[in-house]
Design a protein around this motif. Structure first.
Motif, mmCIF file in Angstrom:
data_model
loop_
_atom_site.group_PDB
_atom_site.id
_atom_site.type_symbol
_atom_site.label_atom_id
_atom_site.label_comp_id
_atom_site.label_asym_id
_atom_site.label_seq_id
_atom_site.Cartn_x
_atom_site.Cartn_y
_atom_site.Cartn_z
ATOM 1 N N HIS A 101 -14.713 -10.401 -3.074
ATOM 2 C CA HIS A 101 -13.318 -11.108 -3.385
ATOM 3 C C HIS A 101 -12.074 -10.381 -2.749
ATOM 4 C CE1 HIS A 101 -10.199 -12.538 -5.624
ATOM 5 N NE2 HIS A 101 -10.799 -13.445 -6.482
ATOM 6 N N GLY A 102 -11.311 -11.275 -1.867
ATOM 7 C CA GLY A 102 -10.473 -10.583 -1.348
ATOM 8 C C GLY A 102 -9.313 -10.067 -1.895
ATOM 9 N N GLY A 103 -8.901 -10.559 -3.131
ATOM 10 C CA GLY A 103 -7.916 -9.763 -4.074
ATOM 11 C C GLY A 103 -8.160 -8.346 -4.412
ATOM 12 N N LEU A 104 -9.640 -8.241 -4.764
ATOM 13 C CA LEU A 104 -10.036 -6.984 -5.149
ATOM 14 C C LEU A 104 -10.172 -5.957 -3.965
ATOM 15 C CD1 LEU A 104 -11.283 -5.129 -7.127
ATOM 16 C CD2 LEU A 104 -13.567 -5.945 -6.678
ATOM 17 N N ARG A 105 -10.416 -6.578 -2.396
ATOM 18 C CA ARG A 105 -10.625 -5.526 -1.525
ATOM 19 C C ARG A 105 -8.998 -4.883 -1.429
ATOM 20 N NH1 ARG A 105 -13.886 -9.350 0.807
ATOM 21 N NH2 ARG A 105 -12.190 -10.296 2.081
ATOM 22 N N VAL A 106 -8.002 -5.932 -1.606
ATOM 23 C CA VAL A 106 -6.574 -5.451 -1.322
ATOM 24 C C VAL A 106 -6.385 -4.363 -2.222
ATOM 25 C CG1 VAL A 106 -4.005 -6.159 -1.736
ATOM 26 C CG2 VAL A 106 -5.815 -7.617 -0.466
ATOM 27 N N LEU A 107 -6.562 -4.610 -3.604
ATOM 28 C CA LEU A 107 -6.403 -3.520 -4.821
ATOM 29 C C LEU A 107 -7.277 -2.516 -4.700
ATOM 30 C CD1 LEU A 107 -6.670 -6.063 -8.027
ATOM 31 C CD2 LEU A 107 -4.718 -4.710 -6.974
ATOM 32 N N VAL A 108 -8.272 -2.404 -4.118
ATOM 33 C CA VAL A 108 -9.177 -0.991 -3.815
ATOM 34 C C VAL A 108 -8.330 -0.435 -2.765
ATOM 35 C CG1 VAL A 108 -11.131 -0.302 -2.603
ATOM 36 C CG2 VAL A 108 -11.492 -1.933 -4.551
ATOM 37 N N LEU A 109 -7.857 -0.924 -1.558
ATOM 38 C CA LEU A 109 -6.863 -0.245 -0.756
ATOM 39 C C LEU A 109 -5.822 0.276 -1.602
ATOM 40 C CD1 LEU A 109 -7.216 -2.646 2.348
ATOM 41 C CD2 LEU A 109 -8.433 -0.271 2.048
ATOM 42 N N VAL A 110 -4.993 -0.341 -2.243
ATOM 43 C CA VAL A 110 -3.914 0.099 -3.123
ATOM 44 C C VAL A 110 -4.310 1.423 -3.980
ATOM 45 C CG1 VAL A 110 -2.009 -0.413 -4.592
ATOM 46 C CG2 VAL A 110 -2.585 -1.975 -3.001
ATOM 47 N N PHE A 111 -5.530 1.157 -4.546
ATOM 48 C CA PHE A 111 -6.056 2.274 -5.428
ATOM 49 C C PHE A 111 -6.101 3.535 -4.688
ATOM 50 C CE2 PHE A 111 -7.024 -0.888 -8.806
ATOM 51 C CZ PHE A 111 -6.079 -0.576 -9.541
ATOM 52 N N ALA A 112 -6.896 3.341 -3.324
ATOM 53 C CA ALA A 112 -7.484 4.409 -2.508
ATOM 54 C C ALA A 112 -6.048 5.195 -2.035
ATOM 55 C CB ALA A 112 -8.070 3.948 -1.398
ATOM 56 N N ALA A 113 -4.894 4.548 -1.614
ATOM 57 C CA ALA A 113 -3.752 5.093 -1.364
ATOM 58 C C ALA A 113 -3.228 5.894 -2.560
ATOM 59 C CB ALA A 113 -2.765 4.139 -0.820
ATOM 60 N N THR A 114 -3.217 5.215 -3.724
ATOM 61 C CA THR A 114 -2.727 5.956 -4.928
ATOM 62 C C THR A 114 -3.240 7.067 -5.267
ATOM 63 O OG1 THR A 114 -1.910 3.756 -5.743
ATOM 64 C CG2 THR A 114 -1.986 5.598 -7.582
ATOM 65 N N GLY A 115 -4.829 7.009 -5.131
ATOM 66 C CA GLY A 115 -5.593 8.324 -5.299
ATOM 67 C C GLY A 115 -5.075 9.458 -4.260
ATOM 68 N N VAL A 116 -5.010 8.831 -3.146
ATOM 69 C CA VAL A 116 -4.209 9.994 -2.116
ATOM 70 C C VAL A 116 -2.959 10.842 -2.663
ATOM 71 C CG1 VAL A 116 -3.307 10.558 0.285
ATOM 72 C CG2 VAL A 116 -5.282 8.942 0.027
ATOM 73 N N VAL A 117 -2.229 9.834 -3.257
ATOM 74 C CA VAL A 117 -1.060 10.394 -3.942
ATOM 75 C C VAL A 117 -1.262 11.464 -4.800
ATOM 76 C CG1 VAL A 117 0.946 9.696 -5.473
ATOM 77 C CG2 VAL A 117 0.574 8.423 -3.560
#
Length: 407
Positions: A212-228
């Motif tokens: 699902h394209g929307g979940l892929r976007v969310l995973v990238l956002v979550f990954a960047a937040t994890g880096v935070v």
């Protein structure tokens, strides 16, 4: 505030699964610190301790989507009981191998093999989504409550683990954490009346949730937040150490979690007509702006007295992002894939945390004190750009909803 959250527990069994789940949440927050302290003490090697802990985090990130798919297919109770039975042996093996001096590869094997326990946070959110499937405001409040509970456990878990390991014996933190985790998960799984029913298989074979394209976007956002998250932790410890006040680093990190906890509870009370994608964008934008505060405090050399309040305020920007993101997961994916999608989202966060900690550590060793706070601010900016670029995909509805609309 309390009255608004009290109504969530009007559903029979809601309080029971929330309280029992706290034990497993606390265990998860204790595991990393307990593993590092145990191996560093028994093997006298922080390098080995950090490597084993990192291997465990990566194994969990890989296993969560798989266990989530099993939960979607067979139900929470069956997978939870099986997960506990499979995980208790490698957990025991890690304690014994560390204590009796087994080869280092056995530690990696045991730590990785104990990652089969399913994601309790995802299962709890799935229960709220099922209980209040027709009440978006209640689902929003429930996700805010879940985020606040996560922050509370991550404030108290490491402190409790350190207390056990230092006051009793090095294995105490991991031993108590294992008992709490397995016992809490079994008690949680025993709450059958709030367990979401297993959805019938789709007429067309279901694709993986990550398709699902929307979940892929969310995973990238979550990954960047994890880096935070990961880089903020390392940068804070390094900055306090550079000032000769390393023992205060734990209190500073607790301020970050406290800020996130308070803002998460407050965010749950907000009634907005803005859609889920809009709330996510606002949350990420706020996180990006607020993370400039600890960067300014660190680079300017203002000291811990200024850095502490800056971290508290910066922490208040992360909870709205997490709450809005998890709510979007529930909105984008059909119910038959919800646990798998939650597992994918948490896996993205864990990978981001590991990456942020590693890169933040290298930056702390090579740059001036306080410069490390550039990394969390930059990661938040990357999360914002990702959310903006994928905004249209975040507005897509799940396949099940589209089919119902067509009918």
């Amino acid at each position: 505030m309390f009255a608004s959250y009290r109504r969530l527990f009007a559903a029979p069994g809601a309080l029971a699964f929330t309280l029992t789940g706290l034990f497993a949440r606390l265990s998860f927050a204790m595991t990393g610190v307990s593993t590092v302290v145990l191996i560093a003490t028994r093997r006298d090697s922080y390098a080995l301790a950090g490597a084993v802990s990192a291997a465990g985090v990566l194994a969990v990130a890989f296993a969560l989507p798989l266990s989530g798919r099993l939960v979607d297919r067979y139900g929470q109770a069956r997978v939870s009981f099986a997960g506990v039975l499979l995980a208790v042996w490698p957990m025991t093996g890690l304690l014994l191998c560390t204590h009796f001096g087994a080869p280092a590869w056995t530690l990696f094997l045991c730590c990785a093999a104990s990652s089969v326990i399913p994601n309790l946070g995802g299962m709890a959110r799935a229960r709220w989504a099922h209980l209040y499937r027709d009440d978006p405001a209640a689902r929003h409040a429930a996700n805010s409550l879940e985020q606040a509970l996560d922050e509370l456990c991550f404030m108290g878990g490491p402190v409790f683990a350190m207390l056990l390991c230092t006051s009793l014996f090095p294995e105490a933190g991991l031993l108590v954490g294992g008992v709490l985790g397995c016992g809490g998960l079994l008690l949680f799984a025993a709450q059958r009346r709030t367990e979401p029913p297993v959805q019938p298989p789709a007429a067309v074979p279901t694709r993986g949730a990550l398709r699902h394209g929307g979940l892929r976007v969310l995973v990238l956002v979550f990954a960047a937040t994890g880096v935070v998250f990961g880089s903020t932790e390392v940068s804070t410890i390094a900055y306090a150490d550079s000032l000769g006040q390393k023992p205060l680093a734990g209190g500073l990190l607790a301020l970050v979690a406290a800020g996130s906890c308070v803002s998460g509870l407050a965010f749950g009370l907000v009634r907005s007509r803005i859609g889920g994608a809009g709330r996510l964008l606002l949350g990420v934008a706020a996180m990006t702006v607020l993370l400039l505060l600890p960067l300014a405090a660190g680079v300017s050399g203002a000291g811990l007295a200024v850095l502490g309040p800056a971290l508290f305020v910066a922490g208040s920007g992360t909870a709205p992002t997490m709450v809005a993101g998890m709510t979007m997961v529930q909105e984008l994916l059909p119910a038959r894939q919800l646990n798998e999608a939650m597992g994918v989202a948490v896996a993205g966060i864990l990978i981001g945390i590991s990456t942020g900690a590693a890169v933040g550590g290298m930056l702390a060793e090579r740059a001036a004190p306080g410069t490390g706070f550039l990394l969390p601010a930059g990661a938040a900016g990357l999360a914002l750009l990702t959310a903006l670029a994928g905004h249209r995909r975040l507005g897509a509805r799940p396949v099940a909803e589209l089919s119902a609309s067509a009918a």
